[in-house]
Design an enzyme around this catalytic site. Structure first.
Site, PDB file in Angstrom:
ATOM      1  N   LYS A 294      85.157 113.878 -50.132  1.00  0.00           N
ATOM      2  CA  LYS A 294      86.541 113.986 -49.676  1.00  0.00           C
ATOM      3  C   LYS A 294      86.687 115.143 -48.707  1.00  0.00           C
ATOM      4  O   LYS A 294      86.292 116.266 -49.004  1.00  0.00           O
ATOM      5  CB  LYS A 294      87.489 114.188 -50.863  1.00  0.00           C
ATOM      6  CG  LYS A 294      88.967 114.261 -50.464  1.00  0.00           C
ATOM      7  CD  LYS A 294      89.872 114.324 -51.681  1.00  0.00           C
ATOM      8  CE  LYS A 294      89.959 115.706 -52.283  1.00  0.00           C
ATOM      9  NZ  LYS A 294      90.707 116.669 -51.408  1.00  0.00           N
TER      10      LYS A 294
ATOM     11  N   LYS B 232      96.957 112.873 -46.315  1.00  0.00           N
ATOM     12  CA  LYS B 232      98.296 112.621 -46.865  1.00  0.00           C
ATOM     13  C   LYS B 232      99.345 112.480 -45.760  1.00  0.00           C
ATOM     14  O   LYS B 232     100.351 113.196 -45.736  1.00  0.00           O
ATOM     15  CB  LYS B 232      98.693 113.732 -47.837  1.00  0.00           C
ATOM     16  CG  LYS B 232      97.747 113.922 -49.019  1.00  0.00           C
ATOM     17  CD  LYS B 232      98.252 115.030 -49.942  1.00  0.00           C
ATOM     18  CE  LYS B 232      97.311 115.278 -51.111  1.00  0.00           C
ATOM     19  NZ  LYS B 232      96.034 115.919 -50.685  1.00  0.00           N
TER      20      LYS B 232
ATOM     21  N   HIS C  24     102.460 111.710 -43.656  1.00  0.00           N
ATOM     22  CA  HIS C  24     103.868 111.572 -44.043  1.00  0.00           C
ATOM     23  C   HIS C  24     104.701 111.862 -42.805  1.00  0.00           C
ATOM     24  O   HIS C  24     104.933 113.016 -42.455  1.00  0.00           O
ATOM     25  CB  HIS C  24     104.190 112.552 -45.177  1.00  0.00           C
ATOM     26  CG  HIS C  24     105.562 112.388 -45.751  1.00  0.00           C
ATOM     27  ND1 HIS C  24     105.992 113.085 -46.850  1.00  0.00           N
ATOM     28  CD2 HIS C  24     106.611 111.605 -45.393  1.00  0.00           C
ATOM     29  CE1 HIS C  24     107.240 112.744 -47.145  1.00  0.00           C
ATOM     30  NE2 HIS C  24     107.636 111.852 -46.255  1.00  0.00           N
ATOM     31  N   ASP C  25     105.135 110.795 -42.130  1.00  0.00           N
ATOM     32  CA  ASP C  25     105.846 110.952 -40.861  1.00  0.00           C
ATOM     33  C   ASP C  25     106.656 109.691 -40.622  1.00  0.00           C
ATOM     34  O   ASP C  25     106.737 108.819 -41.488  1.00  0.00           O
ATOM     35  CB  ASP C  25     104.838 111.201 -39.730  1.00  0.00           C
ATOM     36  CG  ASP C  25     105.384 112.125 -38.645  1.00  0.00           C
ATOM     37  OD1 ASP C  25     106.503 111.849 -38.150  1.00  0.00           O
ATOM     38  OD2 ASP C  25     104.711 113.107 -38.287  1.00  0.00           O
TER      39      ASP C  25
ATOM     40  N   PRO D 203     107.390 105.952 -39.315  1.00  0.00           N
ATOM     41  CA  PRO D 203     106.449 104.833 -39.441  1.00  0.00           C
ATOM     42  C   PRO D 203     105.474 104.686 -38.285  1.00  0.00           C
ATOM     43  O   PRO D 203     104.268 104.486 -38.516  1.00  0.00           O
ATOM     44  CB  PRO D 203     107.379 103.619 -39.560  1.00  0.00           C
ATOM     45  CG  PRO D 203     108.603 104.155 -40.226  1.00  0.00           C
ATOM     46  CD  PRO D 203     108.777 105.537 -39.647  1.00  0.00           C
TER      47      PRO D 203
ATOM     48  N   THR E  40      99.169 116.496 -58.536  1.00  0.00           N
ATOM     49  CA  THR E  40      98.788 116.861 -59.907  1.00  0.00           C
ATOM     50  C   THR E  40      99.154 118.294 -60.271  1.00  0.00           C
ATOM     51  O   THR E  40      99.167 118.650 -61.449  1.00  0.00           O
ATOM     52  CB  THR E  40      97.281 116.659 -60.135  1.00  0.00           C
ATOM     53  OG1 THR E  40      96.554 117.408 -59.166  1.00  0.00           O
ATOM     54  CG2 THR E  40      96.909 115.192 -60.036  1.00  0.00           C
TER      55      THR E  40
ATOM     56  N   GLN F  71      94.911 122.889 -61.069  1.00  0.00           N
ATOM     57  CA  GLN F  71      95.396 121.588 -61.510  1.00  0.00           C
ATOM     58  C   GLN F  71      96.062 121.744 -62.873  1.00  0.00           C
ATOM     59  O   GLN F  71      95.539 122.411 -63.759  1.00  0.00           O
ATOM     60  CB  GLN F  71      94.242 120.584 -61.624  1.00  0.00           C
ATOM     61  CG  GLN F  71      93.423 120.425 -60.360  1.00  0.00           C
ATOM     62  CD  GLN F  71      94.133 119.598 -59.303  1.00  0.00           C
ATOM     63  OE1 GLN F  71      95.168 119.014 -59.571  1.00  0.00           O
ATOM     64  NE2 GLN F  71      93.572 119.554 -58.116  1.00  0.00           N
TER      65      GLN F  71
ATOM     66  N   GLY G 198      85.913 118.691 -57.722  1.00  0.00           N
ATOM     67  CA  GLY G 198      85.602 119.679 -56.702  1.00  0.00           C
ATOM     68  C   GLY G 198      84.673 120.767 -57.174  1.00  0.00           C
ATOM     69  O   GLY G 198      83.456 120.610 -57.224  1.00  0.00           O
TER      70      GLY G 198
END
Length: 246
Positions: free
Chosen positions: A44, A73, A75-76, A78, A131, A201, A221
Protein backbone atom coordinates in the site's frame (compact mmCIF):
# COMPACT_ATOMS: atom_id res chain seq x y z
CA UNK A 1 -7.68 1.33 -22.75
CA UNK A 2 -5.04 -0.60 -20.82
CA UNK A 3 -2.82 0.27 -17.90
CA UNK A 4 0.87 1.00 -18.25
CA UNK A 5 1.93 -1.72 -15.78
CA UNK A 6 3.28 -4.85 -17.41
CA UNK A 7 1.21 -7.88 -16.48
CA UNK A 8 4.26 -10.06 -17.11
CA UNK A 9 6.08 -8.56 -14.11
CA UNK A 10 3.23 -9.16 -11.67
CA UNK A 11 3.41 -12.11 -9.33
CA UNK A 12 0.08 -13.53 -8.24
CA UNK A 13 -0.38 -13.90 -4.50
CA UNK A 14 -3.07 -15.69 -2.54
CA UNK A 15 -2.18 -13.77 0.60
CA UNK A 16 -4.77 -11.34 1.99
CA UNK A 17 -1.99 -9.25 3.55
CA UNK A 18 -1.36 -5.71 2.30
CA UNK A 19 1.75 -4.13 3.81
CA UNK A 20 1.45 -0.39 4.42
CA UNK A 21 4.60 1.38 3.29
CA UNK A 22 4.90 4.50 5.42
CA UNK A 23 8.32 5.82 4.50
CA UNK A 24 9.64 9.33 3.91
CA UNK A 25 12.83 8.04 2.30
CA UNK A 26 12.65 6.30 -1.07
CA UNK A 27 15.84 4.30 -0.62
CA UNK A 28 14.67 3.01 2.77
CA UNK A 29 11.33 2.00 1.30
CA UNK A 30 12.88 0.09 -1.57
CA UNK A 31 15.48 -1.50 0.72
CA UNK A 32 12.63 -2.87 2.83
CA UNK A 33 10.70 -4.05 -0.22
CA UNK A 34 13.75 -5.90 -1.49
CA UNK A 35 13.66 -7.99 1.71
CA UNK A 36 10.20 -9.39 1.06
CA UNK A 37 8.54 -11.57 -1.56
CA UNK A 38 5.58 -10.46 -3.73
CA UNK A 39 4.10 -13.92 -3.22
CA UNK A 40 3.66 -13.05 0.46
CA UNK A 41 1.77 -9.75 0.26
CA UNK A 42 0.65 -6.73 -1.69
CA UNK A 43 1.83 -3.20 -0.91
CA UNK A 44 0.00 0.00 0.00
CA UNK A 45 1.25 3.43 -1.02
CA UNK A 46 -0.39 6.34 0.79
CA UNK A 47 -0.47 10.10 0.61
CA UNK A 48 2.96 10.80 2.09
CA UNK A 49 4.92 8.50 -0.18
CA UNK A 50 2.97 9.39 -3.30
CA UNK A 51 3.39 13.12 -2.62
CA UNK A 52 7.11 12.75 -1.96
CA UNK A 53 8.04 10.33 -4.74
CA UNK A 54 5.24 10.54 -7.29
CA UNK A 55 3.99 7.80 -9.62
CA UNK A 56 7.51 6.43 -10.07
CA UNK A 57 7.42 4.78 -6.64
CA UNK A 58 4.40 2.76 -7.81
CA UNK A 59 6.29 1.71 -10.93
CA UNK A 60 9.32 0.76 -8.82
CA UNK A 61 7.15 -1.58 -6.75
CA UNK A 62 5.40 -3.02 -9.78
CA UNK A 63 8.75 -3.75 -11.42
CA UNK A 64 9.56 -5.87 -8.37
CA UNK A 65 6.41 -7.91 -8.97
CA UNK A 66 4.12 -6.34 -6.36
CA UNK A 67 0.47 -5.41 -6.71
CA UNK A 68 -0.08 -1.89 -5.39
CA UNK A 69 -3.01 -0.46 -3.46
CA UNK A 70 -2.94 3.30 -4.10
CA UNK A 71 -4.43 4.66 -0.89
CA UNK A 72 -5.12 8.31 -1.72
CA UNK A 73 -8.77 8.41 -0.59
CA UNK A 74 -9.98 10.68 -3.37
CA UNK A 75 -12.74 13.05 -2.25
CA UNK A 76 -13.68 15.84 -4.66
CA UNK A 77 -16.32 16.85 -7.16
CA UNK A 78 -17.41 13.92 -9.37
CA UNK A 79 -15.52 14.95 -12.51
CA UNK A 80 -12.23 15.53 -10.70
CA UNK A 81 -12.51 12.27 -8.77
CA UNK A 82 -13.32 10.34 -11.94
CA UNK A 83 -10.22 11.68 -13.69
CA UNK A 84 -8.05 10.89 -10.66
CA UNK A 85 -9.33 7.31 -10.50
CA UNK A 86 -8.74 6.88 -14.23
CA UNK A 87 -5.18 8.16 -13.80
CA UNK A 88 -4.61 5.58 -11.06
CA UNK A 89 -5.94 2.85 -13.36
CA UNK A 90 -3.64 4.05 -16.13
CA UNK A 91 -0.76 3.66 -13.68
CA UNK A 92 -1.72 0.01 -13.34
CA UNK A 93 -2.54 -0.13 -9.65
CA UNK A 94 -4.35 -3.15 -8.24
CA UNK A 95 -6.67 -1.17 -5.96
CA UNK A 96 -7.64 2.49 -5.52
CA UNK A 97 -10.00 4.17 -3.10
CA UNK A 98 -12.33 7.12 -2.62
CA UNK A 99 -14.19 8.53 0.38
CA UNK A 100 -17.77 7.26 0.54
CA UNK A 101 -18.72 10.55 2.17
CA UNK A 102 -18.14 12.15 -1.24
CA UNK A 103 -21.59 10.86 -2.10
CA UNK A 104 -23.35 8.74 -4.69
CA UNK A 105 -22.68 10.94 -7.72
CA UNK A 106 -18.96 11.05 -6.99
CA UNK A 107 -18.68 7.30 -6.46
CA UNK A 108 -20.73 6.52 -9.56
CA UNK A 109 -18.54 8.81 -11.66
CA UNK A 110 -15.44 7.07 -10.32
CA UNK A 111 -16.83 3.64 -11.19
CA UNK A 112 -17.83 4.73 -14.68
CA UNK A 113 -14.33 6.12 -15.27
CA UNK A 114 -12.98 2.58 -14.97
CA UNK A 115 -15.25 1.01 -17.59
CA UNK A 116 -12.80 1.62 -20.48
CA UNK A 117 -10.12 -0.35 -18.63
CA UNK A 118 -12.14 -3.56 -18.70
CA UNK A 119 -10.42 -6.49 -17.00
CA UNK A 120 -7.38 -4.29 -16.29
CA UNK A 121 -9.40 -1.96 -14.06
CA UNK A 122 -8.30 -1.83 -10.43
CA UNK A 123 -10.59 -2.72 -7.58
CA UNK A 124 -12.45 0.43 -6.56
CA UNK A 125 -13.29 0.67 -2.89
CA UNK A 126 -14.59 3.37 -0.59
CA UNK A 127 -13.50 4.49 2.85
CA UNK A 128 -16.34 4.50 5.36
CA UNK A 129 -15.19 5.57 8.83
CA UNK A 130 -11.47 5.90 9.52
CA UNK A 131 -10.31 3.32 12.06
CA UNK A 132 -8.83 6.06 14.25
CA UNK A 133 -12.26 7.66 14.74
CA UNK A 134 -14.46 7.13 17.76
CA UNK A 135 -18.04 8.19 18.49
CA UNK A 136 -16.85 11.47 19.99
CA UNK A 137 -14.98 12.30 16.78
CA UNK A 138 -18.11 11.73 14.69
CA UNK A 139 -20.16 13.82 17.11
CA UNK A 140 -17.74 16.69 16.55
CA UNK A 141 -18.71 16.46 12.87
CA UNK A 142 -22.43 16.48 13.61
CA UNK A 143 -22.85 12.72 13.10
CA UNK A 144 -24.89 11.22 15.93
CA UNK A 145 -24.64 7.63 14.72
CA UNK A 146 -22.05 5.30 16.23
CA UNK A 147 -18.98 4.55 14.09
CA UNK A 148 -20.47 1.14 13.27
CA UNK A 149 -23.85 2.55 12.26
CA UNK A 150 -22.33 5.32 10.15
CA UNK A 151 -19.94 2.88 8.49
CA UNK A 152 -22.80 0.55 7.57
CA UNK A 153 -24.82 3.39 6.06
CA UNK A 154 -21.85 4.43 3.93
CA UNK A 155 -21.09 0.82 2.98
CA UNK A 156 -24.63 0.31 1.68
CA UNK A 157 -24.35 3.52 -0.34
CA UNK A 158 -21.04 2.28 -1.75
CA UNK A 159 -22.54 -1.02 -2.83
CA UNK A 160 -25.53 0.72 -4.39
CA UNK A 161 -23.08 2.75 -6.49
CA UNK A 162 -21.51 -0.43 -7.86
CA UNK A 163 -18.10 -0.24 -6.20
CA UNK A 164 -16.14 -3.38 -5.32
CA UNK A 165 -16.02 -2.95 -1.56
CA UNK A 166 -15.18 -0.76 1.39
CA UNK A 167 -12.50 -0.05 3.92
CA UNK A 168 -13.94 -0.82 7.35
CA UNK A 169 -12.84 -1.89 10.79
CA UNK A 170 -12.65 -5.60 11.48
CA UNK A 171 -15.42 -5.23 14.05
CA UNK A 172 -17.81 -4.25 11.26
CA UNK A 173 -16.78 -7.09 8.95
CA UNK A 174 -19.08 -9.83 10.25
CA UNK A 175 -22.17 -7.66 9.89
CA UNK A 176 -21.06 -6.29 6.52
CA UNK A 177 -20.44 -9.76 5.05
CA UNK A 178 -23.88 -10.84 6.17
CA UNK A 179 -25.64 -7.70 4.97
CA UNK A 180 -23.71 -6.98 1.77
CA UNK A 181 -22.73 -10.41 0.51
CA UNK A 182 -19.59 -12.46 -0.03
CA UNK A 183 -18.52 -10.71 -3.25
CA UNK A 184 -18.40 -7.26 -1.66
CA UNK A 185 -14.77 -6.87 -0.62
CA UNK A 186 -13.79 -5.75 2.87
CA UNK A 187 -10.41 -4.07 3.36
CA UNK A 188 -9.36 -3.56 6.95
CA UNK A 189 -6.55 -1.53 8.50
CA UNK A 190 -5.75 -1.68 12.18
CA UNK A 191 -4.63 -5.31 11.96
CA UNK A 192 -1.94 -6.20 14.49
CA UNK A 193 -0.47 -9.65 15.13
CA UNK A 194 -0.72 -10.77 18.75
CA UNK A 195 1.68 -8.80 20.93
CA UNK A 196 2.06 -5.83 18.57
CA UNK A 197 1.61 -2.25 19.72
CA UNK A 198 -1.76 -0.75 18.73
CA UNK A 199 -0.12 2.45 17.46
CA UNK A 200 -2.65 5.11 16.41
CA UNK A 201 -5.40 2.65 15.50
CA UNK A 202 -8.32 2.49 17.91
CA UNK A 203 -10.28 -0.49 16.55
CA UNK A 204 -7.85 -3.35 16.01
CA UNK A 205 -7.84 -7.14 15.54
CA UNK A 206 -5.31 -9.88 14.97
CA UNK A 207 -5.00 -11.34 11.44
CA UNK A 208 -6.67 -14.58 12.54
CA UNK A 209 -9.61 -12.70 14.05
CA UNK A 210 -9.93 -10.55 10.94
CA UNK A 211 -10.01 -13.55 8.62
CA UNK A 212 -12.66 -15.22 10.76
CA UNK A 213 -14.68 -12.00 10.69
CA UNK A 214 -14.82 -12.02 6.89
CA UNK A 215 -12.08 -9.54 6.02
CA UNK A 216 -10.81 -10.03 2.44
CA UNK A 217 -7.68 -7.87 2.62
CA UNK A 218 -5.93 -6.88 5.83
CA UNK A 219 -3.59 -3.89 5.99
CA UNK A 220 -0.60 -4.38 8.28
CA UNK A 221 2.12 -1.77 8.66
CA UNK A 222 4.68 -1.42 11.41
CA UNK A 223 4.51 -5.01 12.71
CA UNK A 224 6.02 -5.95 9.34
CA UNK A 225 8.00 -2.88 8.29
CA UNK A 226 9.67 -2.56 11.70
CA UNK A 227 10.27 -6.28 12.12
CA UNK A 228 13.85 -7.50 12.47
CA UNK A 229 12.98 -10.12 9.85
CA UNK A 230 10.02 -8.88 7.75
CA UNK A 231 10.11 -11.85 5.38
CA UNK A 232 9.82 -14.28 8.30
CA UNK A 233 7.08 -12.17 9.89
CA UNK A 234 5.06 -12.29 6.67
CA UNK A 235 5.55 -16.04 6.38
CA UNK A 236 4.35 -16.46 9.96
CA UNK A 237 1.26 -14.29 9.40
CA UNK A 238 0.34 -16.15 6.23
CA UNK A 239 0.90 -19.50 7.94
CA UNK A 240 -1.40 -18.44 10.78
CA UNK A 241 -4.05 -17.71 8.14
CA UNK A 242 -3.58 -21.05 6.43
CA UNK A 243 -2.00 -19.43 3.40
CA UNK A 244 1.04 -21.13 1.88
CA UNK A 245 2.51 -18.42 -0.31
CA UNK A 246 5.71 -19.94 -1.62
Amino acid sequence: MTSVASSSSRIVTESPVVVALDYNNRDSALAFVDLIDPRDCRLKVGKEMFTLFGPQIVRDLQQRGFDVFLDLKFHDIPNTTAHAVAAAADLGVWMVNVHASGGARMMTAAREALIPFGKDAPLLIAVTVLTSMEASDLLDLGVTLSPAEHAERLARLTQNCGLDGVVCSAQEAVRFKSALGHNFKLVTPGIRPQGSDAGDQRRIMTPEEALAAGVDYMVIGRPVTQSADPALTLKAINASLGKVTG
